[in-house]
Scaffold this active site. Structure first.
Site, PDB file in Angstrom:
ATOM      1  CB  ALA A  20      -0.945  -0.010   1.197  1.00  0.00           C
ATOM      2  NE  ARG A  31      -2.423   8.771  -9.748  1.00  0.00           N
ATOM      3  CZ  ARG A  31      -2.319   8.078  -8.626  1.00  0.00           C
ATOM      4  NH1 ARG A  31      -1.608   8.577  -7.608  1.00  0.00           N
ATOM      5  NH2 ARG A  31      -2.922   6.916  -8.501  1.00  0.00           N
ATOM      6  CD  GLU A  44       6.545  -7.130  -2.183  1.00  0.00           C
ATOM      7  OE1 GLU A  44       6.505  -8.199  -1.536  1.00  0.00           O
ATOM      8  OE2 GLU A  44       6.466  -6.002  -1.656  1.00  0.00           O
ATOM      9  CB  SER A  50      -1.274  -2.659  -5.113  1.00  0.00           C
ATOM     10  OG  SER A  50      -0.214  -1.791  -5.441  1.00  0.00           O
ATOM     11  CB  CYS A  54      -7.600  -5.185   5.890  1.00  0.00           C
ATOM     12  SG  CYS A  54      -6.435  -3.963   6.524  1.00  0.00           S
ATOM     13  CG  ASP A 296       1.430  -1.778   8.418  1.00  0.00           C
ATOM     14  OD1 ASP A 296       0.691  -0.772   8.436  1.00  0.00           O
ATOM     15  OD2 ASP A 296       1.038  -2.912   8.100  1.00  0.00           O
ATOM     16  CE1 TYR A 439     -35.276   9.115  14.432  1.00  0.00           C
ATOM     17  CE2 TYR A 439     -36.589  10.955  13.587  1.00  0.00           C
ATOM     18  CZ  TYR A 439     -36.514   9.721  14.225  1.00  0.00           C
ATOM     19  OH  TYR A 439     -37.654   9.096  14.643  1.00  0.00           O
ATOM     20  CD1 TRP A 447     -32.922  12.417  22.107  1.00  0.00           C
ATOM     21  CD2 TRP A 447     -30.881  13.314  21.970  1.00  0.00           C
ATOM     22  NE1 TRP A 447     -33.036  13.732  22.478  1.00  0.00           N
ATOM     23  CE2 TRP A 447     -31.792  14.315  22.406  1.00  0.00           C
ATOM     24  CE3 TRP A 447     -29.535  13.655  21.814  1.00  0.00           C
ATOM     25  CZ2 TRP A 447     -31.400  15.621  22.673  1.00  0.00           C
ATOM     26  CZ3 TRP A 447     -29.145  14.950  22.087  1.00  0.00           C
ATOM     27  CH2 TRP A 447     -30.065  15.927  22.512  1.00  0.00           C
ATOM     28  NE  ARG A 455     -29.281  14.521  26.191  1.00  0.00           N
ATOM     29  CZ  ARG A 455     -30.594  14.322  26.255  1.00  0.00           C
ATOM     30  NH1 ARG A 455     -31.189  13.540  25.355  1.00  0.00           N
ATOM     31  NH2 ARG A 455     -31.312  14.877  27.214  1.00  0.00           N
TER      32      ARG A 455
END
Length: 466
Positions: A20, A31, A44, A50, A54, A296, A439, A447, A455
């Protein structure tokens, strides 16, 4: 040796690591600057680039049907974009004084030096593999790369028995427990911590344990593995602790990861308390003008505590790569830091956290209050409303939000993003109570649970003043 002098005025960017952070940096630099201006060489040591580490537990568990679905960009696609990508080539030394790296072909063993004008270190993290008897036996697997995932799937396919032991109960441990449950295994998780998910406070981790036990997973907490036992065929047959043995046809190590900074340390580059590389806001290695590091293998600034942390997440790695590639390509970008947001699941239980745990706040010298509430993901009367528990920490004097943890069913996990934004903005819990969130009964109670927690935390703050 591959000498830079033959390149004329063209600069060379060398990238160590093809996942990554490394390939995001290489792609972003390309670019900004074309091949006539900037040569990019990426090393690599594995077979893939790439890819989403996860996603490996979901591939193992069958939610993702094929390995290729986890690959965002193939080696050929990188090469078509003008990146000289060298697979199965491991960098074995960084010579900072001579601005060069030594690389070894994994298949042939041949070595050569490559000079650089700019260097990106994206060596990732290595799984913790404790030096236990039997840890290298067939049937014992770590899960970090696509090769690791394929090896585990091959073992699961070939194994007749259906008993699995997962060592460790962090993100990887609980996700692999789910994957093995999905494949029809009897799963035992052996965990050295008081409760699973040490990234949560123990009271929230307890909710995770109860839910995992309700799914049929055997949880063994507060227990150290002493050795892995093998059978006459040399394969693993059980995981042993001081008090018991847990039969296993396959063992998965989910103990966590450490920054892979062996090369950096040998080169004399600066490391932090977690052995991760230290960088400035531009992701430049401190004290080295033309060396960057990301992913990482680095430590990052925690915006809540003000301390450096090691957090191994693909979201951070991709952002680091964008920043590095922009700077290496002649632009300007910074990575300000993180608030420590993460989300996971085991079966239908969603687990999320952001900011500080109680022990993090104490370590940082902060005085705080906590509040915990129970609510639902939708209006209580609406079909499918699922329970969730939200815990919130706030600084005692200022009311500043310090952290939020959420454990619940469908619709719980991503609510942590509300708190992540509030943390980044430095909001108080009192300010949070007025947030104008969306909501409708299918999506939330009147809430929202996060606001209910805010709260209640405000009330705790006010009562602590007396």
């Amino acid at each position: 040796m591959d000498k830079g002098g033959a390149r004329g005025t063209r600069e060379r960017l060398v990238v160590i690591g093809g996942d990554a952070a490394g390939m995001s940096a290489a792609s972003q630099a390309r670019r900004l600057r074309g091949p006539d201006e900037l040569e990019i060489v990426a090393f690599e040591r594995g077979h893939f680039t790439s890819f989403s580490a996860c996603g490996i537990p979901y591939w193992v568990g069958g939610d993702v049907t094929g390995r290729d679905q986890l690959i965002a960009r193939t080696p050929q696609e990188h090469r078509e974009r003008g990146i000289d990508l060298r697979l199965r080539t491991e960098v074995t030394e960084i010579d900072v004084s001579a601005s060069r790296v030594r690389a070894r072909d994994v298949e042939s063993g041949a070595e050569s030096w490559t000079s650089y004008d700019k260097l990106v270190i994206a060596t990732g993290a290595r799984p913790v593999r404790p030096p236990l008897p039997g840890v290298d036996a067939p049937g014992v697997h770590g899960v970090q790369t696509l090769d690791d995932g394929q090896a585990l799937i091959d073992t699961l396919t070939a194994t007749e028995g259906r008993r699995a032991v997962v060592v460790g109960a962090g993100y990887i441990g609980v996700e692999m427990a789910e994957a093995l449950i999905n494949r029809g295994y009897e799963v035992t998780v052996v965990n050295r911590g008081q409760e699973p998910m040490s990234t949560l406070d123990p009271d929230m981790g307890r909710l995770v344990r109860r839910a995992m036990e309700g799914m049929g997973i055997t949880m063994v907490n507060d227990t150290e593995v002493t050795k892995l036992l093998t059978g006459d065929d040399g394969r693993v047959r059980a995981v042993a602790t001081e008090d018991a043995e847990y039969p296993a046809d396959v063992v998965v190590l989910g103990i966590g990861v450490r920054p892979e900074t062996t090369l950096a340390k040998a080169a004399g580059l600066p490391l932090g308390d977690y052995d991760g590389l230290l960088t400035d806001l531009a992701m430049r290695v401190r004290g080295h003008e033309n060396i960057w590091a990301g992913g990482d293998c680095v430590e990052v600034l925690d915006l809540v505590s003000g301390r450096e942390r090691h957090i191994a997440l693909g979201t951070h790695a991709n952002k680091h790569g964008q920043v590095i590639g922009t700077n290496a390509g002649g632009g300007y970008a910074t990575f300000p830091g993180v608030v420590g947001t993460a989300v996971s699941k085991v079966c239908d239980l969603e687990i999320a956290r952001t900011g500080l745990r109680e022990k993090d706040a104490r370590r940082a010298g902060l005085q705080y209050v906590t509040a915990t509430i129970e609510s639902t993901s939708r209006a209580g009367y609406y079909p499918g409303a699922a329970p969730m528990t939200v815990k919130m920490l706030a600084e005692r004097r200022t009311g500043r939000l310090l952290g939020t943890q959420i454990v619940g069913r469908e619709g719980a996990g991503k609510r942590v993003d509300i708190a992540a934004v509030a943390l980044t903005a430095g909001m108080t819990v009192d300010q949070m109570t007025a947030l104008d969130l969306g909501y409708a009964p299918p999506f939330s109670p009147v809430w929202d649970p996060v606001l209910v927690a805010a709260r209640k935390t405000v009330k705790e703050l006010r009562s602590s003043d007396f």
